[in-house]
Design a protein around this motif. Sequence first.
Motif, PDB file in Angstrom:
ATOM      1  N   ASN A  63     -20.438 -24.763  -9.746  1.00  0.00           N
ATOM      2  CA  ASN A  63     -21.331 -23.663  -9.384  1.00  0.00           C
ATOM      3  C   ASN A  63     -20.791 -22.793  -8.254  1.00  0.00           C
ATOM      4  O   ASN A  63     -21.216 -21.641  -8.100  1.00  0.00           O
ATOM      5  CB  ASN A  63     -22.711 -24.203  -9.017  1.00  0.00           C
ATOM      6  CG  ASN A  63     -23.511 -24.615 -10.249  1.00  0.00           C
ATOM      7  OD1 ASN A  63     -23.107 -24.331 -11.382  1.00  0.00           O
ATOM      8  ND2 ASN A  63     -24.621 -25.283 -10.032  1.00  0.00           N
ATOM      9  N   LEU A 152     -27.755 -18.264  -7.841  1.00  0.00           N
ATOM     10  CA  LEU A 152     -26.563 -18.526  -7.039  1.00  0.00           C
ATOM     11  C   LEU A 152     -26.102 -17.289  -6.280  1.00  0.00           C
ATOM     12  O   LEU A 152     -25.550 -17.385  -5.185  1.00  0.00           O
ATOM     13  CB  LEU A 152     -25.419 -19.021  -7.936  1.00  0.00           C
ATOM     14  CG  LEU A 152     -25.591 -20.379  -8.608  1.00  0.00           C
ATOM     15  CD1 LEU A 152     -24.482 -20.591  -9.650  1.00  0.00           C
ATOM     16  CD2 LEU A 152     -25.550 -21.503  -7.578  1.00  0.00           C
ATOM     17  N   ASP A 176     -28.226 -23.149  -4.582  1.00  0.00           N
ATOM     18  CA  ASP A 176     -28.005 -23.959  -5.778  1.00  0.00           C
ATOM     19  C   ASP A 176     -29.211 -24.847  -6.049  1.00  0.00           C
ATOM     20  O   ASP A 176     -29.631 -25.624  -5.191  1.00  0.00           O
ATOM     21  CB  ASP A 176     -26.742 -24.809  -5.606  1.00  0.00           C
ATOM     22  CG  ASP A 176     -26.198 -25.327  -6.932  1.00  0.00           C
ATOM     23  OD1 ASP A 176     -26.995 -25.869  -7.718  1.00  0.00           O
ATOM     24  OD2 ASP A 176     -24.987 -25.196  -7.169  1.00  0.00           O
TER      25      ASP A 176
END
Length: 325
Positions: A63, A152, A176
């Motif tokens: 991520n 994000l 996140d």
Amino acid sequence: MAPALAQDGPAPAISAADTAWMMATTASLALQTCRLLSDNCGPKLRGGNPLEAQKISEMLEINKDQKNYYEVASGGSTHEVNSAATNTWRRLRSRVLGVFDGTAVAKSIDDLHRQWMGDLSGKKVLELGVGNGSPFSREMAHSAREYVAIDLSQSRIDELRKKVGTAENVKLYATDFLSAEAFPEEKFDLIYAMAVFHHFKHLDALLDVVERKLAPGGQVITYDPVKVWWGARLLRAAFRPFQTDAAWEHPFAEQSLATIEKRFRVLHCQGIMGKAKWACIAGAISPAAGRRLAQQWHEDDLRTMTATRTLRSCLQVSYHLQKMP
């Protein structure tokens, strides 16, 4: 002569100094053991399930790259950060799916989601992976008891803030979802995830987090691509080695659908582009005929692709789920 193994008579007394030394040594060994467990097995102890902790740790790393990507690009458009193959794929996909432009397909899905949501006035709602906003972002922000949105990308959250405002019931996070420290919010009555779940490599570990974030009886609405149909599997397998965003693009396979259907109560489901996917071929021959068939066959899909067994032939799927008791 062999040494004596035992002695007759009383055992020698242990001095207070020896007792203190043994207690200090035992305490020191215990402290070192605790430190070793904390350093080497910390995620296992904190996450409860060591395998889940490992999967979440891997996705948190992925991520970071996904965040950097979405700060400058999108998942549907061409961009200079993409490989040539990725940009070519997106242009072709846009052209093929263009047969659905001008039809009521998108509106029908919005209407379905609105029906599934119901009255939000007393609910705490999370919009997961919101980007710069969905068709429902402003509506949910204005009607929910508490509206929380997370993405994000900071730049996308900044754009969303302009749309939904800064009312007291609105909270926006650029962080996140998987990070318990960065995103402690929980007890959601509804999680709305539009084209989000397939961005997680380990769906089972994601669903563990989703379940923990939901209030008792909480619900989830999803919408994601599916690659069970043989044509979708073939095309995606050919493209994947050249795909810029492959690390966080995981369209649902058969196992993905089975995992969702096992972990949650399926209140409703809807397959999209089942029969209607064939309109793309007709559209390549005659755009007008393709659009007409796309609308007609989509309406057929809305009536017939509503059981879990029918979803495997579709290119997209939407679920209305409820947390198990």
